[in-house]
Design a protein around this motif. Sequence first.
Motif, PDB file in Angstrom:
ATOM      1  N   THR A 284     -23.379  19.420  -8.000  1.00 18.60           N
ATOM      2  CA  THR A 284     -23.929  20.498  -8.817  1.00 18.60           C
ATOM      3  C   THR A 284     -24.290  21.711  -7.972  1.00 18.60           C
ATOM      4  O   THR A 284     -24.359  22.826  -8.480  1.00 18.60           O
ATOM      5  CB  THR A 284     -25.177  20.009  -9.569  1.00 18.60           C
ATOM      6  N   GLY A 285     -24.544  21.506  -6.705  1.00 16.76           N
ATOM      7  CA  GLY A 285     -24.797  22.598  -5.773  1.00 16.76           C
ATOM      8  C   GLY A 285     -24.415  22.148  -4.383  1.00 16.76           C
ATOM      9  O   GLY A 285     -24.789  21.049  -3.964  1.00 16.76           O
TER      10      GLY A 285
ATOM     11  N   ASN B  11     -29.450  12.752  -9.098  1.00 12.03           N
ATOM     12  CA  ASN B  11     -30.645  12.590  -8.266  1.00 12.03           C
ATOM     13  C   ASN B  11     -30.323  12.180  -6.839  1.00 12.03           C
ATOM     14  O   ASN B  11     -31.227  11.805  -6.088  1.00 12.03           O
ATOM     15  CB  ASN B  11     -31.584  11.546  -8.884  1.00 12.03           C
ATOM     16  N   SER B  12     -29.078  12.229  -6.444  1.00 14.45           N
ATOM     17  CA  SER B  12     -28.673  11.771  -5.123  1.00 14.45           C
ATOM     18  C   SER B  12     -28.082  12.899  -4.298  1.00 14.45           C
ATOM     19  O   SER B  12     -27.500  13.851  -4.849  1.00 14.45           O
ATOM     20  CB  SER B  12     -27.637  10.642  -5.243  1.00 14.45           C
ATOM     21  N   PHE B  13     -28.243  12.786  -2.983  1.00 15.31           N
ATOM     22  CA  PHE B  13     -27.568  13.677  -2.045  1.00 15.31           C
ATOM     23  C   PHE B  13     -26.307  12.975  -1.574  1.00 15.31           C
ATOM     24  O   PHE B  13     -26.364  11.843  -1.090  1.00 15.31           O
ATOM     25  CB  PHE B  13     -28.467  13.994  -0.851  1.00 15.31           C
TER      26      PHE B  13
ATOM     27  N   GLY C  53     -34.233  11.235  -5.515  1.00 18.67           N
ATOM     28  CA  GLY C  53     -35.129  11.481  -6.640  1.00 18.67           C
ATOM     29  C   GLY C  53     -34.933  12.837  -7.282  1.00 18.67           C
ATOM     30  O   GLY C  53     -35.635  13.199  -8.211  1.00 18.67           O
ATOM     31  N   GLY C  54     -33.969  13.604  -6.787  1.00 21.03           N
ATOM     32  CA  GLY C  54     -33.695  14.915  -7.377  1.00 21.03           C
ATOM     33  C   GLY C  54     -33.787  16.037  -6.371  1.00 21.03           C
ATOM     34  O   GLY C  54     -34.451  15.924  -5.343  1.00 21.03           O
ATOM     35  N   ARG C  55     -33.126  17.147  -6.656  1.00 18.66           N
ATOM     36  CA  ARG C  55     -33.042  18.257  -5.713  1.00 18.66           C
ATOM     37  C   ARG C  55     -34.338  19.050  -5.628  1.00 18.66           C
ATOM     38  O   ARG C  55     -34.494  19.907  -4.758  1.00 18.66           O
ATOM     39  CB  ARG C  55     -31.879  19.171  -6.082  1.00 18.66           C
TER      40      ARG C  55
ATOM     41  N   ALA D 149     -34.891  12.885   5.926  1.00 20.70           N
ATOM     42  CA  ALA D 149     -36.306  12.782   5.606  1.00 20.70           C
ATOM     43  C   ALA D 149     -36.539  13.433   4.251  1.00 20.70           C
ATOM     44  O   ALA D 149     -36.149  14.589   4.040  1.00 20.70           O
ATOM     45  CB  ALA D 149     -37.163  13.457   6.674  1.00 20.70           C
ATOM     46  N   ILE D 150     -37.142  12.703   3.327  1.00 21.89           N
ATOM     47  CA  ILE D 150     -37.389  13.184   1.969  1.00 21.89           C
ATOM     48  C   ILE D 150     -38.897  13.292   1.763  1.00 21.89           C
ATOM     49  O   ILE D 150     -39.635  12.333   2.001  1.00 21.89           O
ATOM     50  CB  ILE D 150     -36.784  12.238   0.922  1.00 21.89           C
TER      51      ILE D 150
END
Length: 202
Positions: free
Chosen positions: A117-118, A138-140, A157-159, A183-184
């Motif tokens: 999406t981006g 919700n994933s990278f 968990g989302g951007r 790292a999130i």
Amino acid sequence: SPPTKHAVFSMGTIGVPMSIAYDVINRRLAAGDSRGNIALFDVAPAPDDESSEQPPIKLVRKVHDKEHVNYMLFSSNHSKIISAGNDGCIAESVLVSSPDGTVSMRKALSVPFPSLTGVTRLWTTQEGRLLAGGYQSNSFAVWDVTQGYQMMNIDTGGRQRSCIFEAQFSSDSYSVPSAHRMAICVGRKDGKTEFRLHASGN
């Protein structure tokens, strides 16, 4: 040691600079802003007045429509700027040098990458493959753009959550990164901040 030189560069747009790329061979700086514009600066001449603003030698507007230019890199032969944007596209801007030393820049193509999406990050491998990272729900995810397959996927968990991602790629691990670290930053209901770490490889 020689004194440090300072220079002020002005894109001349209403956007906020979001990403930069540096061509160390030709000493050119590319800057992308929050309105989809990409500017090219010549950093070779030292400014006489370090407080004066230097305008771009070229500016291409709306390379990524009016969305953020998240990441840029110069091609291996320094003739293109490859950029990634919040519009979900990967774009190429072509640079052409004239015999008199002037440079022209134009948007050559913009290709939507429907799997993301981006697009927030780009890499090139030693074999010349182009890789792209960005969000997929919700994933990278990291995709091999050249070969057309997904290399990895991490649930963040989302951007809206801040995260930092770094990866290394080698010919020994062709289908996945040879090493990655992420790292999130997660805000908890109790008001505390939690950092979730993902790591693999060397």
